[in-house]
Design a protein around this motif. Structure first.
Motif, PDB file in Angstrom:
ATOM      1  N   HIS A 149      30.647  41.793  42.581  1.00 16.54           N
ATOM      2  CA  HIS A 149      31.836  41.114  42.032  1.00 16.54           C
ATOM      3  C   HIS A 149      31.300  39.822  41.414  1.00 16.54           C
ATOM      4  O   HIS A 149      31.462  38.733  41.943  1.00 16.54           O
ATOM      5  CB  HIS A 149      32.835  40.844  43.161  1.00 16.54           C
ATOM      6  N   ALA A 199      43.587  47.487  43.019  1.00 14.65           N
ATOM      7  CA  ALA A 199      44.527  46.350  43.040  1.00 14.65           C
ATOM      8  C   ALA A 199      43.826  45.005  42.879  1.00 14.65           C
ATOM      9  O   ALA A 199      42.671  44.842  43.269  1.00 14.65           O
ATOM     10  CB  ALA A 199      45.297  46.372  44.355  1.00 14.65           C
ATOM     11  N   SER A 200      44.545  44.054  42.305  1.00 21.15           N
ATOM     12  CA  SER A 200      44.007  42.695  42.125  1.00 21.15           C
ATOM     13  C   SER A 200      45.151  41.754  41.799  1.00 21.15           C
ATOM     14  O   SER A 200      46.087  42.127  41.091  1.00 21.15           O
ATOM     15  CB  SER A 200      43.007  42.665  40.968  1.00 21.15           C
ATOM     16  N   THR A 201      45.072  40.545  42.294  1.00 24.93           N
ATOM     17  CA  THR A 201      45.960  39.465  41.833  1.00 24.93           C
ATOM     18  C   THR A 201      45.135  38.427  41.086  1.00 24.93           C
ATOM     19  O   THR A 201      45.339  38.172  39.894  1.00 24.93           O
ATOM     20  CB  THR A 201      46.683  38.804  43.025  1.00 24.93           C
ATOM     21  N   ARG A 202      44.170  37.798  41.814  1.00 18.29           N
ATOM     22  CA  ARG A 202      43.416  36.674  41.248  1.00 18.29           C
ATOM     23  C   ARG A 202      42.563  37.048  40.039  1.00 18.29           C
ATOM     24  O   ARG A 202      42.617  36.388  38.986  1.00 18.29           O
ATOM     25  CB  ARG A 202      42.477  36.084  42.324  1.00 18.29           C
ATOM     26  N   THR A 203      41.756  38.091  40.188  1.00 21.65           N
ATOM     27  CA  THR A 203      40.781  38.416  39.138  1.00 21.65           C
ATOM     28  C   THR A 203      41.498  38.864  37.869  1.00 21.65           C
ATOM     29  O   THR A 203      41.181  38.422  36.761  1.00 21.65           O
ATOM     30  CB  THR A 203      39.820  39.514  39.635  1.00 21.65           C
ATOM     31  N   PRO A 222      37.520  34.134  49.486  1.00 18.52           N
ATOM     32  CA  PRO A 222      37.752  34.659  48.127  1.00 18.52           C
ATOM     33  C   PRO A 222      39.177  35.137  47.896  1.00 18.52           C
ATOM     34  O   PRO A 222      39.605  35.279  46.756  1.00 18.52           O
ATOM     35  CB  PRO A 222      36.770  35.841  48.032  1.00 18.52           C
ATOM     36  N   GLY A 223      39.926  35.389  49.010  1.00 18.85           N
ATOM     37  CA  GLY A 223      41.239  35.985  48.898  1.00 18.85           C
ATOM     38  C   GLY A 223      41.112  37.467  48.549  1.00 18.85           C
ATOM     39  O   GLY A 223      40.083  37.882  48.004  1.00 18.85           O
ATOM     40  N   PRO A 224      42.140  38.246  48.850  1.00 16.51           N
ATOM     41  CA  PRO A 224      43.336  37.870  49.590  1.00 16.51           C
ATOM     42  C   PRO A 224      43.019  37.638  51.069  1.00 16.51           C
ATOM     43  O   PRO A 224      42.147  38.298  51.614  1.00 16.51           O
ATOM     44  CB  PRO A 224      44.267  39.072  49.403  1.00 16.51           C
ATOM     45  N   GLN A 279      33.301  36.544  40.821  1.00 17.47           N
ATOM     46  CA  GLN A 279      33.657  35.899  42.093  1.00 17.47           C
ATOM     47  C   GLN A 279      32.455  35.125  42.629  1.00 17.47           C
ATOM     48  O   GLN A 279      32.590  33.988  43.093  1.00 17.47           O
ATOM     49  CB  GLN A 279      34.109  36.951  43.111  1.00 17.47           C
ATOM     50  N   ARG A 300      37.602  46.948  36.919  1.00 24.44           N
ATOM     51  CA  ARG A 300      37.508  46.989  38.388  1.00 24.44           C
ATOM     52  C   ARG A 300      37.671  48.436  38.819  1.00 24.44           C
ATOM     53  O   ARG A 300      38.593  49.112  38.365  1.00 24.44           O
ATOM     54  CB  ARG A 300      38.592  46.125  39.038  1.00 24.44           C
TER      55      ARG A 300
HETATM   56  N1   CP Z   1      38.983  37.649  45.185  1.00 30.42           N
HETATM   57  C1   CP Z   1      39.526  38.678  44.499  1.00 30.42           C
HETATM   58  O1   CP Z   1      38.839  39.494  43.882  1.00 30.42           O
HETATM   59  O2   CP Z   1      40.887  38.721  44.573  1.00 30.42           O
HETATM   60  P1   CP Z   1      41.800  39.825  43.888  1.00 30.42           P
HETATM   61  O3   CP Z   1      41.518  41.136  44.589  1.00 30.42           O
HETATM   62  O4   CP Z   1      43.215  39.348  44.118  1.00 30.42           O
HETATM   63  O5   CP Z   1      41.431  39.897  42.443  1.00 30.42           O
END
Ligand code: CP
Length: 332
Positions: A157, A74-78, A286-288, A160, A127
């Motif tokens: 990562h 899962a990922s949102t930002r990347t 870095p989130g989340p 990041q 990823r």
């Molecule tokens: N920081 C980071 O990798 O966020 P995501 O998991 O949302 O991509």
């Protein structure tokens, strides 16, 4: 994943990233990339930043190229930022929905990769929850194809790490004068590894990795870093404080991991604990985020926080990396 000796495999992986002329071909790890290259990528990324409200920066350097986002975790930002970064540089971008892909029917990862290569995909952003997958793919792709690691187990990562150091440089300037405190689940954090390796290469003044003993890094995983289990000592005089979430998805046995209240009381980054750091310290994540566990919500939204700026910088860093591997391809 691909070698009997993991140390040799990691050295090989660092060497695999550059072509014969020293240009970036794959981005698998920040380990082994020199200070000049890291600084050049930050400088490039800086040029892709525009003021809020202005149109985002665009370029045409990837026109005609195809980027595939392959997120087996899962990922949102990347994922969103690689998607935007590719499009803003003029590439065709394919976001493969892994949950409805033929991997669900048992297709191997290499067969998926060879299938995408046959469709003229030039850059694959990967990823995966297993260590070694991005390098394994990089060893098997055609000579013109680039692999970018978008998060690999608890190992690496790299984009990041780059966006984190760009954010620090924007606010604090020279790394040699900085005390950076990274707090939380260091042991299972690929962000902690990549950001720490980049900071070491850039000659950070002091790097502290702060966690309960059960979440401390493997011995010598970040040479030169101070490993500390007391938050007050760890934050004392820090210029940069980065909180990390507990990576529960990577911890098989949760025995010994502190509960939420105990964790926040002892390791939470809050208005109260930030009193140990310098008054002008910045707060990063870095989130989340898990608000109320590793970071106090109002601190994350407050004036010391640069968390949304990290996200903005993420698009710029990914544009800089995509542009750079695109140039390496064009020079072949
Ligand atoms: N920081 C980071 O990798 O966020 P995501 O998991 O949302 O991509």
């Amino acid at each position: 994943m691909n070698a009997a000796n993991p140390i040799e495999a990691r050295k090989d992986e660092a060497a695999l990233q550059l072509d014969a002329s020293g240009n970036l071909r794959h981005l698998l790890t920040l380990k082994g990339l020199d200070k000049t290259l890291l600084t050049d990528i930050l400088d490039d990324a800086q040029q892709y930043l525009t003021e809020p409200g202005e149109l985002p920066a665009r370029g045409k350097s990837l026109a005609g190229r195809t980027v595939a986002n392959l997120f087996f975790e899962a990922s949102t930002r990347t994922r969103a930022s690689f998607d935007l970064a590719g499009k803003r540089l003029g590439a065709d971008v394919l976001n493969l929905d892994v949950n409805t892909s033929s991997r669900k029917k048992g297709e191997s990862i290499l067969d998926t990769i060879y299938t995408l290569e046959a469709m003229h995909v030039d850059i694959m952003v990967v990823r995966d929850a297993s260590a070694g997958v991005p390098a394994f793919i990089a060893r098997h792709v055609l000579p013109h194809v680039s692999i970018l690691n978008a998060g690999e187990s608890d190992v690496s990562h790299p984009t990041q790490g780059l966006l984190d150091i760009l954010t620090m440089r924007q606010h604090k300037g020279a790394f040699k004068d900085l005390t950076v405190a990274i707090v939380g689940d260091i042991r299972h954090s690929r962000v902690a590894m990549s950001t720490s390796h980049a900071l070491s290469t850039l000659g950070v003044g002091e790097l502290r990795l702060i966690s309960p003993p059960v979440l401390a890094p493997e011995p010598d995983s970040v040479p030169g870093a101070r490993v500390i289990d007391n938050l007050k000592d760890g934050l004392a005089g820090a210029d940069v404080v980065m909180a990390l979430r507990i990576q529960r998805e990577r911890i098989g046995n949760l025995d010994g991991i502190p509960g939420i209240d105990e964790y926040f009381a002892n390791y939470g980054i809050s208005h109260e604990s930030m009193k140990f750091a310098r008054p002008d310290a910045i707060v990063m994540h870095p989130g989340p985020m898990n608000r109320g566990i590793e970071i106090e919500g109002s601190l994350a939204d407050g004036p010391q926080s640069v968390i949304t700026q990290q996200v903005t910088n993420g698009v710029a860093i990914r544009m800089a990396v995509l542009d750079r591997v695109g140039k390496t391809m064009a020079a072949r």
